[in-house]
Design a protein around this motif. Structure first.
Motif, PDB file in Angstrom:
ATOM      1  N   ALA A 151       7.408   2.777  -1.441  1.00 46.38           N
ATOM      2  CA  ALA A 151       6.063   2.913  -0.879  1.00 46.38           C
ATOM      3  C   ALA A 151       5.171   3.771  -1.776  1.00 46.38           C
ATOM      4  CB  ALA A 151       6.138   3.490   0.524  1.00 46.38           C
ATOM      5  N   ASP A 152       5.739   4.788  -2.425  1.00 52.31           N
ATOM      6  CA  ASP A 152       4.941   5.662  -3.304  1.00 52.31           C
ATOM      7  C   ASP A 152       4.487   4.925  -4.559  1.00 52.31           C
ATOM      8  OD1 ASP A 152       6.957   8.591  -2.603  1.00 52.31           O
ATOM      9  OD2 ASP A 152       5.224   7.781  -1.551  1.00 52.31           O
ATOM     10  N   GLY A 153       5.301   4.009  -5.087  1.00 47.09           N
ATOM     11  CA  GLY A 153       4.963   3.312  -6.320  1.00 47.09           C
ATOM     12  C   GLY A 153       4.557   1.867  -6.106  1.00 47.09           C
ATOM     13  N   CYS A 154       4.389   1.450  -4.875  1.00 46.57           N
ATOM     14  CA  CYS A 154       4.077   0.052  -4.564  1.00 46.57           C
ATOM     15  C   CYS A 154       2.634  -0.277  -4.959  1.00 46.57           C
ATOM     16  CB  CYS A 154       4.288  -0.197  -3.078  1.00 46.57           C
ATOM     17  SG  CYS A 154       3.783  -1.848  -2.550  1.00 46.57           S
ATOM     18  N   PRO A 155       2.435  -1.307  -5.787  1.00 38.97           N
ATOM     19  CA  PRO A 155       1.068  -1.653  -6.191  1.00 38.97           C
ATOM     20  C   PRO A 155       0.217  -2.137  -5.023  1.00 38.97           C
ATOM     21  CG  PRO A 155       2.620  -3.321  -6.942  1.00 38.97           C
ATOM     22  CD  PRO A 155       3.433  -2.186  -6.388  1.00 38.97           C
ATOM     23  N   PHE A 156       0.844  -2.700  -3.989  1.00 36.40           N
ATOM     24  CA  PHE A 156       0.092  -3.202  -2.844  1.00 36.40           C
ATOM     25  C   PHE A 156      -0.236  -2.106  -1.839  1.00 36.40           C
ATOM     26  CE2 PHE A 156       2.640  -7.076  -4.108  1.00 36.40           C
ATOM     27  CZ  PHE A 156       1.648  -7.559  -4.932  1.00 36.40           C
ATOM     28  N   CYS A 157       0.453  -0.981  -1.923  1.00 40.99           N
ATOM     29  CA  CYS A 157       0.065   0.200  -1.149  1.00 40.99           C
ATOM     30  C   CYS A 157      -0.998   0.988  -1.905  1.00 40.99           C
ATOM     31  CB  CYS A 157       1.280   1.093  -0.876  1.00 40.99           C
ATOM     32  SG  CYS A 157       2.438   0.405   0.328  1.00 40.99           S
ATOM     33  N   ALA A 158      -0.939   0.947  -3.243  1.00 40.70           N
ATOM     34  CA  ALA A 158      -1.880   1.714  -4.068  1.00 40.70           C
ATOM     35  C   ALA A 158      -3.261   1.071  -4.139  1.00 40.70           C
ATOM     36  CB  ALA A 158      -1.316   1.879  -5.478  1.00 40.70           C
ATOM     37  N   ALA A 159      -3.347  -0.247  -4.217  1.00 41.44           N
ATOM     38  CA  ALA A 159      -4.628  -0.932  -4.435  1.00 41.44           C
ATOM     39  C   ALA A 159      -5.694  -0.560  -3.405  1.00 41.44           C
ATOM     40  CB  ALA A 159      -4.425  -2.444  -4.476  1.00 41.44           C
ATOM     41  N   PRO A 160      -5.391  -0.530  -2.103  1.00 40.82           N
ATOM     42  CA  PRO A 160      -6.441  -0.195  -1.137  1.00 40.82           C
ATOM     43  C   PRO A 160      -6.947   1.239  -1.242  1.00 40.82           C
ATOM     44  CG  PRO A 160      -4.561  -1.204  -0.023  1.00 40.82           C
ATOM     45  CD  PRO A 160      -4.156  -0.923  -1.436  1.00 40.82           C
ATOM     46  N   GLY A 161      -6.191   2.123  -1.883  1.00 38.18           N
ATOM     47  CA  GLY A 161      -6.610   3.508  -2.058  1.00 38.18           C
ATOM     48  C   GLY A 161      -7.573   3.704  -3.219  1.00 38.18           C
ATOM     49  N   LYS A 162      -7.794   2.662  -3.990  1.00 31.09           N
ATOM     50  CA  LYS A 162      -8.717   2.715  -5.126  1.00 31.09           C
ATOM     51  C   LYS A 162     -10.047   2.098  -4.706  1.00 31.09           C
ATOM     52  CE  LYS A 162      -4.873   2.095  -8.336  1.00 31.09           C
ATOM     53  NZ  LYS A 162      -4.297   1.209  -9.356  1.00 31.09           N
ATOM     54  N   ASP A 163     -11.080   2.305  -5.522  1.00 33.07           N
ATOM     55  CA  ASP A 163     -12.320   1.589  -5.218  1.00 33.07           C
ATOM     56  C   ASP A 163     -12.068   0.105  -5.494  1.00 33.07           C
ATOM     57  OD1 ASP A 163     -13.356   0.731  -7.892  1.00 33.07           O
ATOM     58  OD2 ASP A 163     -13.594   2.869  -8.236  1.00 33.07           O
ATOM     59  N   ASP A 164     -12.895  -0.745  -4.903  1.00 30.71           N
ATOM     60  CA  ASP A 164     -12.635  -2.191  -4.945  1.00 30.71           C
ATOM     61  C   ASP A 164     -12.508  -2.740  -6.359  1.00 30.71           C
ATOM     62  OD1 ASP A 164     -12.636  -2.139  -2.202  1.00 30.71           O
ATOM     63  OD2 ASP A 164     -14.526  -3.226  -1.968  1.00 30.71           O
ATOM     64  N   ALA A 165     -13.402  -2.349  -7.255  1.00 38.86           N
ATOM     65  CA  ALA A 165     -13.354  -2.883  -8.619  1.00 38.86           C
ATOM     66  C   ALA A 165     -12.090  -2.439  -9.343  1.00 38.86           C
ATOM     67  CB  ALA A 165     -14.598  -2.457  -9.398  1.00 38.86           C
ATOM     68  N   GLU A 166     -11.734  -1.157  -9.231  1.00 31.67           N
ATOM     69  CA  GLU A 166     -10.535  -0.654  -9.899  1.00 31.67           C
ATOM     70  C   GLU A 166      -9.265  -1.257  -9.311  1.00 31.67           C
ATOM     71  OE1 GLU A 166      -8.137   3.517 -10.811  1.00 31.67           O
ATOM     72  OE2 GLU A 166      -9.914   3.557  -9.555  1.00 31.67           O
ATOM     73  N   GLY A 167      -9.221  -1.408  -7.998  1.00 31.16           N
ATOM     74  CA  GLY A 167      -8.046  -1.959  -7.331  1.00 31.16           C
ATOM     75  C   GLY A 167      -8.017  -3.473  -7.297  1.00 31.16           C
ATOM     76  N   LEU A 168      -9.073  -4.128  -7.805  1.00 28.82           N
ATOM     77  CA  LEU A 168      -9.238  -5.590  -7.801  1.00 28.82           C
ATOM     78  C   LEU A 168      -9.286  -6.158  -6.391  1.00 28.82           C
ATOM     79  CD1 LEU A 168      -6.859  -6.557 -10.764  1.00 28.82           C
ATOM     80  CD2 LEU A 168      -9.350  -6.273 -10.808  1.00 28.82           C
ATOM     81  N   VAL A 169      -9.698  -5.339  -5.434  1.00 29.19           N
ATOM     82  CA  VAL A 169      -9.799  -5.773  -4.034  1.00 29.19           C
ATOM     83  C   VAL A 169     -11.028  -6.655  -3.881  1.00 29.19           C
ATOM     84  CG1 VAL A 169     -10.110  -5.001  -1.654  1.00 29.19           C
ATOM     85  CG2 VAL A 169      -8.587  -3.738  -3.190  1.00 29.19           C
ATOM     86  N   VAL A 170     -10.826  -7.815  -3.277  1.00 33.41           N
ATOM     87  CA  VAL A 170     -11.909  -8.772  -3.059  1.00 33.41           C
ATOM     88  C   VAL A 170     -12.469  -8.622  -1.651  1.00 33.41           C
ATOM     89  CG1 VAL A 170     -12.438 -11.243  -2.909  1.00 33.41           C
ATOM     90  CG2 VAL A 170     -10.999 -10.378  -4.762  1.00 33.41           C
ATOM     91  N   HIS A 171     -11.604  -8.377  -0.669  1.00 37.38           N
ATOM     92  CA  HIS A 171     -12.043  -8.235   0.725  1.00 37.38           C
ATOM     93  C   HIS A 171     -11.081  -7.319   1.473  1.00 37.38           C
ATOM     94  CE1 HIS A 171     -13.825  -9.335   4.566  1.00 37.38           C
ATOM     95  NE2 HIS A 171     -12.591  -9.385   5.026  1.00 37.38           N
ATOM     96  N   ARG A 172     -11.634  -6.457   2.321  1.00 30.79           N
ATOM     97  CA  ARG A 172     -10.837  -5.564   3.166  1.00 30.79           C
ATOM     98  C   ARG A 172     -11.019  -5.980   4.617  1.00 30.79           C
ATOM     99  NH1 ARG A 172      -9.554  -0.498   0.496  1.00 30.79           N
ATOM    100  NH2 ARG A 172     -10.489  -0.507  -1.595  1.00 30.79           N
ATOM    101  N   GLY A 173      -9.913  -6.268   5.259  1.00 31.91           N
ATOM    102  CA  GLY A 173      -9.938  -6.532   6.681  1.00 31.91           C
ATOM    103  C   GLY A 173      -9.455  -5.314   7.434  1.00 31.91           C
ATOM    104  N   ARG A 174      -9.159  -5.498   8.711  1.00 27.51           N
ATOM    105  CA  ARG A 174      -8.698  -4.386   9.533  1.00 27.51           C
ATOM    106  C   ARG A 174      -7.233  -4.038   9.276  1.00 27.51           C
ATOM    107  NH1 ARG A 174      -7.310  -4.086  14.768  1.00 27.51           N
ATOM    108  NH2 ARG A 174      -7.602  -1.987  15.527  1.00 27.51           N
TER     109      ARG A 174
END
Length: 186
Positions: free
Chosen positions: A44-67
């Motif tokens: 969980a500490d090194g998981c890229p899918f746990c880390a991405a939402p903690g970054k800003d959208d551009a840095e984390g490559l997040v396209v959309h955030r749901g609930r």
């Protein structure tokens, strides 16, 4: 002595620098991912899918955030626009999702198809998930579903011969296009 002069060397292609009839396209930048310690990537500490939402959208490559779930671009895409649908919660299996997570996971998959269609007009899609190491999951500890846009002729000699994919778009450009095309009200 050159290998051609030694008849005991039947498989010359196993020697570094020996021509084997194939041109090589080297991608050494992928070694960091290939050689990364699986436990580090998947805890969980090194998981890229746990880390991405903690970054800003551009840095984390997040396209959309749901609930309960979000959509993110794959850092190692098969095609431009290759999205991953992930729950925020660190769970390994589809059966581990709550009813609320399952509903949003499905809705985001549908929205991803709509956004990709509007942004890049693919001819089709591959949708799927690999659960467990033996099933081919690169990060098996955190559930994620692939949504891969496909076009006629998108598979050429590079993936087949060189195990390399040439992508015509940068990740940040693709992310901006998908954010702009994401359906409203989800």
């Amino acid at each position: 002595m050159a290998h051609e002069d030694d008849p005991s060397l039947e498989d010359a292609s196993s020697f570094a620098g020996v021509a084997d009839g194939f041109e090589r396209l080297w991608t050494p930048h992928r070694m960091a991912y290939v050689q990364a310690d699986r436990a580090t990537r998947e805890g969980a500490d090194g998981c890229p899918f746990c880390a991405a939402p903690g970054k800003d959208d551009a840095e984390g490559l997040v396209v959309h955030r749901g609930r309960t779930c979000y959509a993110v671009l794959n850092l190692f895409p098969y095609n431009p626009g290759h999205l991953l649908i992930c729950p925020y919660r660190h769970v390994a299996l589809y059966l581990d999702l709550t009813a609320e997570e399952t509903a949003e996971f499905t809705a985001l998959t549908r929205d991803a198809l709509r956004a990709l269609g509007a942004a890049s007009a693919p001819g089709g899609f591959n949708i799927g998930m690999n659960q467990g190491d033996v099933a081919g999951a690169g990060v098996s500890a955190h559930l994620h579903q692939h949504v891969v846009p496909r076009w006629g002729g998108d598979m050429n000699f590079l993936p087949v011969v060189a195990q390399t994919k040439a992508l015509p778009a940068l990740l940040e450009d693709t992310r901006r296009q998908l954010v702009a095309a994401w359906p409203d009200g989800t």
